[in-house]
Design an enzyme around this catalytic site. Sequence first.
Site, mmCIF file in Angstrom:
data_model
loop_
_atom_site.group_PDB
_atom_site.id
_atom_site.type_symbol
_atom_site.label_atom_id
_atom_site.label_comp_id
_atom_site.label_asym_id
_atom_site.label_seq_id
_atom_site.Cartn_x
_atom_site.Cartn_y
_atom_site.Cartn_z
ATOM 1 N N GLY A 70 97.846 48.949 49.782
ATOM 2 C CA GLY A 70 97.096 48.914 48.506
ATOM 3 C C GLY A 70 97.372 47.929 47.700
ATOM 4 O O GLY A 70 98.777 47.255 47.695
ATOM 5 N N GLN A 83 98.449 43.095 40.039
ATOM 6 C CA GLN A 83 99.709 42.694 40.921
ATOM 7 C C GLN A 83 99.294 41.194 41.333
ATOM 8 O O GLN A 83 100.228 40.545 41.708
ATOM 9 C CB GLN A 83 99.731 43.533 42.185
ATOM 10 C CG GLN A 83 100.167 44.950 41.830
ATOM 11 C CD GLN A 83 100.294 45.674 43.274
ATOM 12 O OE1 GLN A 83 99.270 46.544 43.705
ATOM 13 N NE2 GLN A 83 101.532 45.738 43.875
ATOM 14 N N CYS A 93 106.310 49.489 46.605
ATOM 15 C CA CYS A 93 105.214 48.723 46.162
ATOM 16 C C CYS A 93 105.541 47.109 46.340
ATOM 17 O O CYS A 93 106.603 46.745 46.355
ATOM 18 C CB CYS A 93 105.479 49.175 44.765
ATOM 19 S SG CYS A 93 104.339 48.282 43.696
ATOM 20 N N LEU A 94 104.464 46.484 46.511
ATOM 21 C CA LEU A 94 104.593 44.919 46.747
ATOM 22 C C LEU A 94 105.277 44.119 45.476
ATOM 23 O O LEU A 94 105.766 43.271 45.620
ATOM 24 C CB LEU A 94 103.266 44.427 47.173
ATOM 25 C CG LEU A 94 102.643 44.903 48.505
ATOM 26 C CD1 LEU A 94 101.324 44.320 48.424
ATOM 27 C CD2 LEU A 94 103.313 44.350 49.499
ATOM 28 N N HIS A 102 98.739 55.620 43.354
ATOM 29 C CA HIS A 102 99.787 54.419 42.931
ATOM 30 C C HIS A 102 98.909 53.408 42.523
ATOM 31 O O HIS A 102 99.363 52.706 41.623
ATOM 32 C CB HIS A 102 100.201 54.111 44.494
ATOM 33 C CG HIS A 102 101.089 52.941 44.257
ATOM 34 N ND1 HIS A 102 102.489 53.258 44.201
ATOM 35 C CD2 HIS A 102 101.023 51.699 44.082
ATOM 36 C CE1 HIS A 102 103.165 51.868 44.363
ATOM 37 N NE2 HIS A 102 102.134 50.990 44.210
ATOM 38 N N GLU A 103 97.667 52.978 43.022
ATOM 39 C CA GLU A 103 97.230 51.718 42.728
ATOM 40 C C GLU A 103 96.541 51.857 41.203
ATOM 41 O O GLU A 103 96.525 51.036 40.434
ATOM 42 C CB GLU A 103 95.938 51.416 43.752
ATOM 43 C CG GLU A 103 96.599 50.954 45.076
ATOM 44 C CD GLU A 103 97.556 50.154 44.961
ATOM 45 O OE1 GLU A 103 97.607 49.174 44.233
ATOM 46 O OE2 GLU A 103 98.507 50.187 45.919
ATOM 47 N N HIS A 119 98.926 51.030 38.519
ATOM 48 C CA HIS A 119 98.944 49.900 38.383
ATOM 49 C C HIS A 119 98.017 49.289 37.088
ATOM 50 O O HIS A 119 98.178 48.437 36.407
ATOM 51 C CB HIS A 119 98.662 48.893 39.671
ATOM 52 C CG HIS A 119 99.716 48.671 40.480
ATOM 53 N ND1 HIS A 119 101.095 48.201 39.867
ATOM 54 C CD2 HIS A 119 100.060 49.245 41.580
ATOM 55 C CE1 HIS A 119 102.005 48.262 40.965
ATOM 56 N NE2 HIS A 119 101.420 48.884 42.060
#
Length: 174
Positions: free
Chosen positions: A47, A52, A101-102, A143-144, A147
């Site tokens: 994701g 991000q 997480c990226l 999660h997304e 953000h």
Amino acid sequence: MAVLAIARMGHPVLRQPAQEVPDPTAPDVQRLIEDMRETLAESGGVGLAAPQVFVSQRLFIYSVPLARSEGEDDPPLPVQALINPVLTPVDDEKLIRAEGCLSIPDLRGEVPRYKRIWYAGFDQYGQKVEGLATGFRAHVMQHEMDHLDGILYPMRMTDMSKFGFAKEITRYGA
């Protein structure tokens, strides 16, 4: 299409609520989604939210890889886009899962998330979508969505002893 740079924890774009997307069908939104798809493929993640990649807009992309699918209620899905999403828990039941997480590379932590959510928004083509998400899909969508609200997963953790470097957790457990 382009692989975009990923903002890392500490950058202000990750700490602020993102703005609504005024026109989900606008060419710049379509280009952003395609660039995000390429960035996600390059990163190996599941994701990616617009903040991000330094774009403070309310959209994210996600997928459910076959290895993460949890059966017929949580089937594998190719990369999907959700624009101006609204997520609502169906009930109070939560699951705790390890997350990465990226924007927080090499670290993982256990995070409680709702097991089932109702989602609504627009797809990549500007069509209204809504439905029930369960299992891994529900988890990654939450999660997304965080953000988009300026929240990173460590802020959701209830036990910081379950937070650490992925290699060490794999080797020794959390």
